[in-house]
Design a protein around this motif. Structure first.
Motif, mmCIF file in Angstrom:
data_model
loop_
_atom_site.group_PDB
_atom_site.id
_atom_site.type_symbol
_atom_site.label_atom_id
_atom_site.label_comp_id
_atom_site.label_asym_id
_atom_site.label_seq_id
_atom_site.Cartn_x
_atom_site.Cartn_y
_atom_site.Cartn_z
ATOM 1 N N THR A 35 -4.749 -4.422 -8.114
ATOM 2 C CA THR A 35 -4.505 -3.139 -7.469
ATOM 3 C C THR A 35 -5.835 -2.548 -7.034
ATOM 4 O O THR A 35 -6.882 -2.902 -7.597
ATOM 5 C CB THR A 35 -3.753 -2.160 -8.398
ATOM 6 N N GLY A 36 -5.802 -1.688 -6.063
ATOM 7 C CA GLY A 36 -6.975 -0.939 -5.643
ATOM 8 C C GLY A 36 -6.656 0.535 -5.723
ATOM 9 O O GLY A 36 -5.551 0.955 -5.353
ATOM 10 N N TYR B 36 -5.190 9.764 -1.785
ATOM 11 C CA TYR B 36 -5.253 8.821 -2.899
ATOM 12 C C TYR B 36 -4.434 7.607 -2.496
ATOM 13 O O TYR B 36 -3.223 7.710 -2.270
ATOM 14 C CB TYR B 36 -4.725 9.474 -4.182
ATOM 15 N N ILE B 37 -5.121 6.476 -2.371
ATOM 16 C CA ILE B 37 -4.533 5.284 -1.775
ATOM 17 C C ILE B 37 -4.448 4.190 -2.834
ATOM 18 O O ILE B 37 -5.448 3.847 -3.468
ATOM 19 C CB ILE B 37 -5.394 4.797 -0.596
ATOM 20 N N ARG B 38 -3.230 3.663 -3.013
ATOM 21 C CA ARG B 38 -3.042 2.511 -3.899
ATOM 22 C C ARG B 38 -2.859 1.274 -3.027
ATOM 23 O O ARG B 38 -1.953 1.209 -2.206
ATOM 24 C CB ARG B 38 -1.798 2.688 -4.770
ATOM 25 N N LEU B 39 -3.754 0.319 -3.203
ATOM 26 C CA LEU B 39 -3.612 -0.957 -2.511
ATOM 27 C C LEU B 39 -2.965 -1.942 -3.473
ATOM 28 O O LEU B 39 -3.238 -1.936 -4.677
ATOM 29 C CB LEU B 39 -4.972 -1.468 -2.042
ATOM 30 N N ASP B 40 -2.113 -2.803 -2.944
ATOM 31 C CA ASP B 40 -1.362 -3.754 -3.747
ATOM 32 C C ASP B 40 -1.850 -5.178 -3.509
ATOM 33 O O ASP B 40 -2.608 -5.444 -2.564
ATOM 34 C CB ASP B 40 0.128 -3.645 -3.408
ATOM 35 N N LYS B 41 -1.400 -6.090 -4.361
ATOM 36 C CA LYS B 41 -1.784 -7.500 -4.269
ATOM 37 C C LYS B 41 -1.633 -7.990 -2.834
ATOM 38 O O LYS B 41 -0.634 -7.720 -2.176
ATOM 39 C CB LYS B 41 -0.926 -8.338 -5.220
ATOM 40 N N ASP B 42 -2.647 -8.675 -2.374
ATOM 41 C CA ASP B 42 -2.746 -9.288 -1.042
ATOM 42 C C ASP B 42 -3.083 -8.305 0.081
ATOM 43 O O ASP B 42 -3.220 -8.727 1.232
ATOM 44 C CB ASP B 42 -1.490 -10.095 -0.678
ATOM 45 N N ASP B 43 -3.231 -7.013 -0.213
ATOM 46 C CA ASP B 43 -3.695 -6.073 0.806
ATOM 47 C C ASP B 43 -5.185 -6.299 1.068
ATOM 48 O O ASP B 43 -5.954 -6.456 0.126
ATOM 49 C CB ASP B 43 -3.513 -4.619 0.355
ATOM 50 N N GLU B 44 -5.583 -6.294 2.334
ATOM 51 C CA GLU B 44 -6.998 -6.388 2.676
ATOM 52 C C GLU B 44 -7.537 -4.963 2.733
ATOM 53 O O GLU B 44 -6.947 -4.080 3.358
ATOM 54 C CB GLU B 44 -7.174 -7.107 4.016
ATOM 55 N N VAL B 45 -8.662 -4.727 2.069
ATOM 56 C CA VAL B 45 -9.173 -3.378 1.856
ATOM 57 C C VAL B 45 -9.512 -2.674 3.167
ATOM 58 O O VAL B 45 -9.037 -1.558 3.432
ATOM 59 C CB VAL B 45 -10.391 -3.400 0.906
ATOM 60 N N MET C 176 0.847 -1.178 0.000
ATOM 61 C CA MET C 176 0.000 0.000 0.000
ATOM 62 C C MET C 176 0.893 1.242 0.000
ATOM 63 O O MET C 176 1.937 1.268 0.650
ATOM 64 C CB MET C 176 -0.897 0.010 1.241
ATOM 65 N N ASP C 177 0.417 2.229 -0.729
ATOM 66 C CA ASP C 177 1.066 3.530 -0.700
ATOM 67 C C ASP C 177 -0.025 4.579 -0.868
ATOM 68 O O ASP C 177 -1.093 4.275 -1.422
ATOM 69 C CB ASP C 177 2.096 3.650 -1.818
ATOM 70 N N TYR C 178 0.226 5.776 -0.377
ATOM 71 C CA TYR C 178 -0.782 6.823 -0.535
ATOM 72 C C TYR C 178 -0.136 8.194 -0.481
ATOM 73 O O TYR C 178 0.974 8.364 0.027
ATOM 74 C CB TYR C 178 -1.890 6.696 0.505
ATOM 75 N N ARG C 179 -0.874 9.151 -1.034
ATOM 76 C CA ARG C 179 -0.448 10.547 -1.004
ATOM 77 C C ARG C 179 -1.666 11.416 -0.742
ATOM 78 O O ARG C 179 -2.785 11.078 -1.137
ATOM 79 C CB ARG C 179 0.157 10.984 -2.343
ATOM 80 N N ARG C 180 -1.406 12.568 -0.131
ATOM 81 C CA ARG C 180 -2.471 13.548 0.087
ATOM 82 C C ARG C 180 -2.330 14.647 -0.966
ATOM 83 O O ARG C 180 -1.238 15.186 -1.170
ATOM 84 C CB ARG C 180 -2.364 14.148 1.481
ATOM 85 N N PHE C 181 -3.426 14.945 -1.623
ATOM 86 C CA PHE C 181 -3.514 16.055 -2.564
ATOM 87 C C PHE C 181 -4.700 16.902 -2.133
ATOM 88 O O PHE C 181 -5.818 16.390 -2.042
ATOM 89 C CB PHE C 181 -3.709 15.563 -3.998
ATOM 90 N N ASP C 182 -4.441 18.179 -1.857
ATOM 91 C CA ASP C 182 -5.448 19.062 -1.283
ATOM 92 C C ASP C 182 -5.955 18.403 -0.003
ATOM 93 O O ASP C 182 -5.170 18.107 0.878
ATOM 94 C CB ASP C 182 -6.571 19.370 -2.278
ATOM 95 N N ASN C 183 -7.241 18.091 0.075
ATOM 96 C CA ASN C 183 -7.780 17.493 1.292
ATOM 97 C C ASN C 183 -7.984 15.979 1.180
ATOM 98 O O ASN C 183 -8.345 15.331 2.148
ATOM 99 C CB ASN C 183 -9.109 18.167 1.672
ATOM 100 N N ASP C 184 -7.755 15.407 -0.005
ATOM 101 C CA ASP C 184 -8.052 13.988 -0.235
ATOM 102 C C ASP C 184 -6.796 13.119 -0.197
ATOM 103 O O ASP C 184 -5.710 13.560 -0.573
ATOM 104 C CB ASP C 184 -8.740 13.800 -1.588
#
Length: 143
Positions: free
Chosen positions: A115-116, A11-20, A1-9
């Motif tokens: 991916t998610g 954006y989250i990338r989930l990777d294979k085998d990550d539980e949502v 999993m990786d994520y970034r904040r842009f403005d107030n949101d």
């Protein structure tokens, strides 16, 4: 999993085998998000959804393990007993015997297979939940 904040949101990338659900809860805990909304899409390898049965005060569950296109993930973030609480509904499309099937309902679990892509939009506030015995559910509580 990786994520970034842009403005107030976020954006989250989930990777294979990550539980949502647990992955989103981890972001909420780390970033101190106590209210917000969630939307997403992706590819999963398994998912369990439920439809609530008021008489039983429990979900009738259905689990599918296959290549699932998560065509819609929608819900909210609150807290329950001091921890992030994700209330999510999802729809998945998958192939069975050459026909497209749909699995949809309250998301109980989903594991990413490809991916998610999820957008978490925090609200400027705090919403908790409280349990209502006669319904068997946790409802919003504005403390």
């Amino acid at each position: 999993m990786d994520y970034r904040r842009f403005d107030n949101d976020y954006y989250i990338r989930l990777d294979k085998d990550d539980e949502v659900i647990s992955s989103l809860a981890a972001v909420c805990e780390k970033e101190n998000i106590t209210a917000g909304s969630v939307k997403g899409i992706g590819g999963c390898q398994e998912a369990t959804v439920g439809v609530f049965d008021l008489d039983k005060k429990a979900y009738n569950e259905e689990k599918v393990s296959a290549m699932l296109e998560m065509i819609s993930l929608d819900g909210n973030v609150t807290t329950y007993e001091g921890k992030p609480y994700l209330h999510l509904h999802a729809s998945f499309a998958y192939q069975k015997e050459g026909t497209t099937q749909v699995l949809t309902g309250h998301l109980l679990s989903a594991v990413i297979g490809l991916t998610g892509e999820i957008v978490l939009s925090p609200a400027d506030g705090h919403i908790t939940r409280r349990y209502i015995e006669e319904l068997g559910i946790r409802i919003w509580d504005f403390d």
